[in-house]
Design an enzyme around this catalytic site. Sequence first.
Site, mmCIF file in Angstrom:
data_model
loop_
_atom_site.group_PDB
_atom_site.id
_atom_site.type_symbol
_atom_site.label_atom_id
_atom_site.label_comp_id
_atom_site.label_asym_id
_atom_site.label_seq_id
_atom_site.Cartn_x
_atom_site.Cartn_y
_atom_site.Cartn_z
ATOM 1 C CE LYS A 31 56.456 83.097 -62.256
ATOM 2 N NZ LYS A 31 56.658 82.242 -62.831
ATOM 3 C CE1 TYR A 85 51.566 82.751 -64.471
ATOM 4 C CE2 TYR A 85 51.679 82.673 -61.659
ATOM 5 C CZ TYR A 85 52.419 83.284 -63.264
ATOM 6 O OH TYR A 85 53.289 83.609 -62.637
ATOM 7 C CG PHE A 121 51.210 74.078 -64.499
ATOM 8 C CD1 PHE A 121 50.984 75.256 -63.814
ATOM 9 C CD2 PHE A 121 51.238 73.443 -65.532
ATOM 10 C CE1 PHE A 121 50.722 76.051 -65.227
ATOM 11 C CE2 PHE A 121 50.581 73.827 -66.531
ATOM 12 C CZ PHE A 121 50.895 75.063 -66.610
ATOM 13 N NE ARG A 130 57.892 85.588 -72.509
ATOM 14 C CZ ARG A 130 56.847 84.723 -71.996
ATOM 15 N NH1 ARG A 130 56.442 84.938 -70.701
ATOM 16 N NH2 ARG A 130 56.460 83.895 -72.459
ATOM 17 C CG ASN A 156 59.590 79.995 -64.212
ATOM 18 O OD1 ASN A 156 58.524 80.872 -62.839
ATOM 19 N ND2 ASN A 156 59.412 79.857 -64.809
ATOM 20 C CG HIS A 213 54.605 86.702 -65.018
ATOM 21 N ND1 HIS A 213 54.284 85.559 -65.955
ATOM 22 C CD2 HIS A 213 54.395 88.100 -65.389
ATOM 23 C CE1 HIS A 213 52.912 86.677 -67.049
ATOM 24 N NE2 HIS A 213 53.589 87.624 -65.910
ATOM 25 C CD GLU A 253 50.785 89.228 -67.712
ATOM 26 O OE1 GLU A 253 51.786 90.073 -67.909
ATOM 27 O OE2 GLU A 253 50.838 87.999 -68.051
HETATM 28 P P1 IDP Z 1 55.688 81.758 -68.376
HETATM 29 O O1 IDP Z 1 55.922 82.161 -67.003
HETATM 30 O O2 IDP Z 1 57.300 81.572 -69.168
HETATM 31 O O3 IDP Z 1 54.865 83.126 -69.494
HETATM 32 P P2 IDP Z 1 53.676 79.733 -69.065
HETATM 33 O O4 IDP Z 1 53.601 78.712 -69.684
HETATM 34 O O5 IDP Z 1 52.671 80.922 -68.965
HETATM 35 O O6 IDP Z 1 55.004 79.924 -69.039
HETATM 36 O O7 IDP Z 1 53.022 79.285 -66.877
HETATM 37 C C1 IDP Z 1 53.482 80.143 -66.104
HETATM 38 C C2 IDP Z 1 53.887 79.762 -65.304
HETATM 39 O O8 IDP Z 1 53.511 78.388 -64.696
HETATM 40 C C3 IDP Z 1 55.437 79.304 -65.314
HETATM 41 O O9 IDP Z 1 56.096 80.672 -65.042
HETATM 42 C C4 IDP Z 1 55.527 78.091 -64.662
HETATM 43 O O10 IDP Z 1 55.830 78.710 -63.212
HETATM 44 C C5 IDP Z 1 54.405 77.848 -63.897
HETATM 45 N N1 IDP Z 1 54.685 76.417 -64.713
HETATM 46 C C6 IDP Z 1 54.311 76.462 -66.161
HETATM 47 N N2 IDP Z 1 54.829 74.720 -67.047
HETATM 48 C C7 IDP Z 1 54.713 74.508 -65.424
HETATM 49 C C8 IDP Z 1 54.351 72.634 -65.542
HETATM 50 O O11 IDP Z 1 54.301 72.298 -66.349
HETATM 51 N N3 IDP Z 1 54.811 72.742 -63.986
HETATM 52 C C9 IDP Z 1 54.746 73.543 -62.982
HETATM 53 N N4 IDP Z 1 54.708 74.587 -62.731
HETATM 54 C C10 IDP Z 1 54.633 75.295 -64.409
HETATM 55 MG MG MG Z 2 52.734 83.184 -69.445
#
Ligand code: IDP
Ligand code: MG
Length: 151
Positions: free
Chosen positions: A9, A49, A57, A85, A112, A115, A126
């Site tokens: 990212k 997404y 968010f 993962r 974070n 992805h 994807e």
């Molecule tokens: P993942 O990336 O571990 O699959 P997901 O729940 O699919 O997690 O969420 C996608 C992305 O959205 C996360 O990697 C993160 O960048 C962002 N995200 C998820 N939850 C939040 C939140 O509560 N606040 C802000 N960003 C979030």
């Molecule tokens: Mg996800």
Amino acid sequence: MSRTFAMVKPDGIQRGLIGEIISRLERKGLKLVAMRLVALDVDLARRHYAEHQDKPFFARLVRYITAGPVVVMAWEGPEAVQVVRSLLGATNPRQAQAGTIRGDLGLSLAANLVHGSADDEAAAIELALHFSPGDLVGYDRTSEAWISPEE
Ligand code: IDP
Ligand code: MG
């Protein structure tokens, strides 16, 4: 053999962690079959997404993922989706286990670093979203029999 989609990212790129992140997947034994540095446009980001479009968010997530270039990748290996993962760690880096990419390198849920497709169905969607079939390179690795022999 399974294939998955992974992405460094924008924060991973800005922090100089492209090599570190790729290296962890590579050292695991996964096989890189496609990779590109690209700036996602808003439309592609929203499609990537789409499952989160109703979350509070979502707008921030689309702004973040389009704020700078990303590295999109296709990786292959036994149970590649689950393996990637587990190398990424939990979504919230503050809760991710030490030893994982997010657990070792991140502090922010919103930023974070990386992805990885959640399951085989998401991986297929994807991979098709970010790559054309011709982008995936088939090749043999001489190390294959040592990395992934018959079990
Ligand atoms: P993942 O990336 O571990 O699959 P997901 O729940 O699919 O997690 O969420 C996608 C992305 O959205 C996360 O990697 C993160 O960048 C962002 N995200 C998820 N939850 C939040 C939140 O509560 N606040 C802000 N960003 C979030
Ligand atoms: Mg996800």
